[in-house]
Design an enzyme around this catalytic site. Structure first.
Site, PDB file in Angstrom:
ATOM      1  N   CYS A  92     106.183   4.129  33.845  1.00  0.00           N
ATOM      2  CA  CYS A  92     105.843   5.640  34.812  1.00  0.00           C
ATOM      3  C   CYS A  92     105.775   4.667  35.943  1.00  0.00           C
ATOM      4  O   CYS A  92     104.941   3.800  37.028  1.00  0.00           O
ATOM      5  CB  CYS A  92     104.211   5.447  34.561  1.00  0.00           C
ATOM      6  SG  CYS A  92     103.595   7.132  35.603  1.00  0.00           S
ATOM      7  N   CYS A 124     101.774  12.269  47.830  1.00  0.00           N
ATOM      8  CA  CYS A 124     102.718  13.723  47.517  1.00  0.00           C
ATOM      9  C   CYS A 124     101.953  14.941  48.776  1.00  0.00           C
ATOM     10  O   CYS A 124     101.105  15.331  48.454  1.00  0.00           O
ATOM     11  CB  CYS A 124     102.339  14.304  45.605  1.00  0.00           C
ATOM     12  SG  CYS A 124     103.423  15.198  45.620  1.00  0.00           S
ATOM     13  N   CYS A 144      95.289  16.800  40.832  1.00  0.00           N
ATOM     14  CA  CYS A 144      96.297  15.613  41.053  1.00  0.00           C
ATOM     15  C   CYS A 144      95.419  14.757  41.923  1.00  0.00           C
ATOM     16  O   CYS A 144      95.255  15.717  43.356  1.00  0.00           O
ATOM     17  CB  CYS A 144      97.746  16.032  41.129  1.00  0.00           C
ATOM     18  SG  CYS A 144      98.213  14.061  41.151  1.00  0.00           S
ATOM     19  N   GLY A 166     104.192  11.208  43.260  1.00  0.00           N
ATOM     20  CA  GLY A 166     105.142  12.271  44.090  1.00  0.00           C
ATOM     21  C   GLY A 166     106.013  13.372  43.184  1.00  0.00           C
ATOM     22  O   GLY A 166     105.527  12.939  41.941  1.00  0.00           O
ATOM     23  N   GLU A 167     105.898  13.467  44.273  1.00  0.00           N
ATOM     24  CA  GLU A 167     107.730  14.884  43.274  1.00  0.00           C
ATOM     25  C   GLU A 167     108.860  14.307  43.655  1.00  0.00           C
ATOM     26  O   GLU A 167     109.602  14.240  44.238  1.00  0.00           O
ATOM     27  CB  GLU A 167     107.514  15.670  44.503  1.00  0.00           C
ATOM     28  CG  GLU A 167     108.533  16.980  43.236  1.00  0.00           C
ATOM     29  CD  GLU A 167     109.191  17.056  42.143  1.00  0.00           C
ATOM     30  OE1 GLU A 167     107.898  17.916  41.488  1.00  0.00           O
ATOM     31  OE2 GLU A 167     109.572  17.145  42.008  1.00  0.00           O
ATOM     32  N   SER A 214     109.729  14.330  35.533  1.00  0.00           N
ATOM     33  CA  SER A 214     109.025  14.989  35.748  1.00  0.00           C
ATOM     34  C   SER A 214     108.639  16.219  37.091  1.00  0.00           C
ATOM     35  O   SER A 214     109.027  15.101  38.217  1.00  0.00           O
ATOM     36  CB  SER A 214     107.013  14.705  34.821  1.00  0.00           C
ATOM     37  OG  SER A 214     106.539  15.819  35.427  1.00  0.00           O
ATOM     38  N   SER A 247     106.267  20.226  34.502  1.00  0.00           N
ATOM     39  CA  SER A 247     105.204  20.336  34.435  1.00  0.00           C
ATOM     40  C   SER A 247     104.513  22.049  34.885  1.00  0.00           C
ATOM     41  O   SER A 247     104.825  22.590  36.117  1.00  0.00           O
ATOM     42  CB  SER A 247     104.487  19.896  35.836  1.00  0.00           C
ATOM     43  OG  SER A 247     104.612  18.406  36.111  1.00  0.00           O
ATOM     44  N   LEU A 248     104.275  22.535  33.731  1.00  0.00           N
ATOM     45  CA  LEU A 248     104.020  24.155  33.562  1.00  0.00           C
ATOM     46  C   LEU A 248     102.873  24.226  33.954  1.00  0.00           C
ATOM     47  O   LEU A 248     102.409  24.635  35.006  1.00  0.00           O
ATOM     48  CB  LEU A 248     104.796  23.937  32.260  1.00  0.00           C
ATOM     49  CG  LEU A 248     105.016  25.831  32.181  1.00  0.00           C
ATOM     50  CD1 LEU A 248     105.710  26.622  33.338  1.00  0.00           C
ATOM     51  CD2 LEU A 248     104.989  25.957  30.693  1.00  0.00           C
ATOM     52  N   HIS A 249     101.862  23.462  33.714  1.00  0.00           N
ATOM     53  CA  HIS A 249     100.359  24.329  34.037  1.00  0.00           C
ATOM     54  C   HIS A 249     100.011  25.351  33.892  1.00  0.00           C
ATOM     55  O   HIS A 249      98.560  25.051  34.045  1.00  0.00           O
ATOM     56  CB  HIS A 249     100.133  23.245  34.829  1.00  0.00           C
ATOM     57  CG  HIS A 249     100.911  21.889  35.163  1.00  0.00           C
ATOM     58  ND1 HIS A 249     100.762  20.510  33.654  1.00  0.00           N
ATOM     59  CD2 HIS A 249     101.084  20.511  36.213  1.00  0.00           C
ATOM     60  CE1 HIS A 249     100.648  19.721  34.625  1.00  0.00           C
ATOM     61  NE2 HIS A 249     101.459  19.542  35.032  1.00  0.00           N
ATOM     62  N   ASN A 262      92.643  14.976  33.396  1.00  0.00           N
ATOM     63  CA  ASN A 262      91.961  13.774  33.565  1.00  0.00           C
ATOM     64  C   ASN A 262      90.626  14.065  34.791  1.00  0.00           C
ATOM     65  O   ASN A 262      90.385  13.633  36.672  1.00  0.00           O
ATOM     66  CB  ASN A 262      92.261  12.821  34.033  1.00  0.00           C
ATOM     67  CG  ASN A 262      91.871  11.358  33.926  1.00  0.00           C
ATOM     68  OD1 ASN A 262      90.868  11.028  34.141  1.00  0.00           O
ATOM     69  ND2 ASN A 262      92.998  10.527  33.921  1.00  0.00           N
TER      70      ASN A 262
END
Ligand code: SF4
Length: 346
Positions: A104, A111, A118, A158-159, A190, A213-215, A290
């Protein structure tokens, strides 16, 4: 110094030929770097001495320094905090899956997107990672393990669609057979939904898996926890993702972080099921947040998560609850870096 890491074969050949060396030497250099993990030019014994000297004087292979290395008790997840040449730090995570090693990678230092759950966004965006800094994260795990890297997920700090060119160049290089030879179908990117760049990605001709990333099951909740929700509404984001699916024929994953009291009610589960049920070939990945006291966000109980999952599934949607790999080493993006910075300031 010319940075050789991150250069594809064509770019490397151009550098070598311009310096007066035969083109075929570029392949040998790539072989040393990506297959044999040799980064010291003088140790590249198949190259002639004058070429090794020229490379030593004019070129660099910048491998970040490992600041901390943490392995989860089960040995399946390893997280590295890396120091870049300008002193900035990024994280990268290895997950040993049943199908092989998955890395990953981070795409930015920090970001700008400000998602409330996050840790990567706490200090805002410092800078984009260069192509070689993204590739180096994979290379480091390859050289530590001396094993093949099977798949890549661009889900670290990061995006990635805000660092579009460097991220795409890194994925193309990781795909090159002279480098890691990782199939595009084994790469997942993502995004929190940078609409214009989802359309760009759909036309790149690289059939990677897109994870959105809908969330949130509606615009109001999304705006509350993801500032990008104020720029793009769900209708526009989902239209872009649908176009991506139609052009690439790749299954789309919707990531959904479950946060107690915010987006995990029974009603939210029905909203989510309704939102994605007609989406062709997708799956929903539920992720317990988390969370901690610091950010005042907590995951729902197991029973709540199970109920949420079953309701979404009742709409005919493929849905899973993500195994919390790496919980013990804070493997959610940004967490190790934050922890290290806190220790240094104590
Ligand atoms: S979740 Fe992703 S897009 Fe959102 S702040 Fe974190 S790194 Fe950035």
């Amino acid at each position: 110094m010319i940075e050789l890491l991150g250069k594809n074969l064509t770019e490397l050949q151009a550098i070598i030929v311009e310096a007066g060396f035969p083109k075929f030497r570029a392949k040998q250099i790539m072989d040393y770097i990506y297959k044999r993990y040799i980064f010291d030019f003088q140790a590249m014994q198949q190259l002639p001495g004058n070429m090794r000297d020229w490379l030593t004087t004019h070129c660099a292979i910048s491998i970040p320094e490992i600041v901390t290395e943490k392995t989860a008790p089960d040995g399946l997840t390893k997280k590295l905090l890396l120091k870049l040449s300008d002193g900035n730090q990024v994280e990268t995570v290895l997950m040993k899956q049943h199908y092989g090693n998955s890395v990953c990678v981070s795409s930015q230092v920090g970001c700008a997107m400000g998602c409330v759950f996050c840790a990567s966004t706490t200090g805002g965006l410092y800078r984009n990672l260069d192509t070689h800094e993204i590739v180096a994260q994979v290379l480091l795990f390859g050289s530590l393990l001396k094993e093949r890297i099977h798949s890549i997920v661009v889900m670290g700090a990061g995006e990635p669609l805000q660092n579009y060119t460097n991220t795409i160049n890194a994925l193309r290089l990781l795909h090159e057979k002279e480098a890691f030879d990782i199939g595009y179908r084994r790469m997942t990117l993502s995004t929190c939904g940078v609409v214009e760049n989802i359309y760009l990605l759909a036309d790149e001709g690289i059939p990677i898996t897109l994870a959105l990333s809908l969330h949130a099951p509606n615009d109001a909740i999304r705006r509350e926890i993801m500032p990008i929700g104020a720029h793009y509404n769900l209708e526009n984001v989902l239209a872009a993702v649908k176009t991506y699916y139609e052009k690439t024929d790749r299954r789309v994953t919707f990531e959904y972080i479950l946060i107690d009291g915010i987006n995990s009610s029974i009603e939210n589960a029905h909203e989510l099921g309704t939102l994605v049920k007609d989406f062709p070939n997708c799956n929903v990945n539920l992720i317990p947040v988390n969370g901690n006291e610091h950010i005042q966000l907590f995951k729902p109980s197991r029973r709540q998560m199970e109920a949420f999952k079953n309701i979404v599934a009742s709409y005919g949607v493929a849905v899973t609850v993500r195994k919390e790999m790496g919980d013990a080493i804070q493997a959610a993006c940004g967490q190790l870096k934050v922890q290290h910075a806190q220790k240094q300031s104590e």
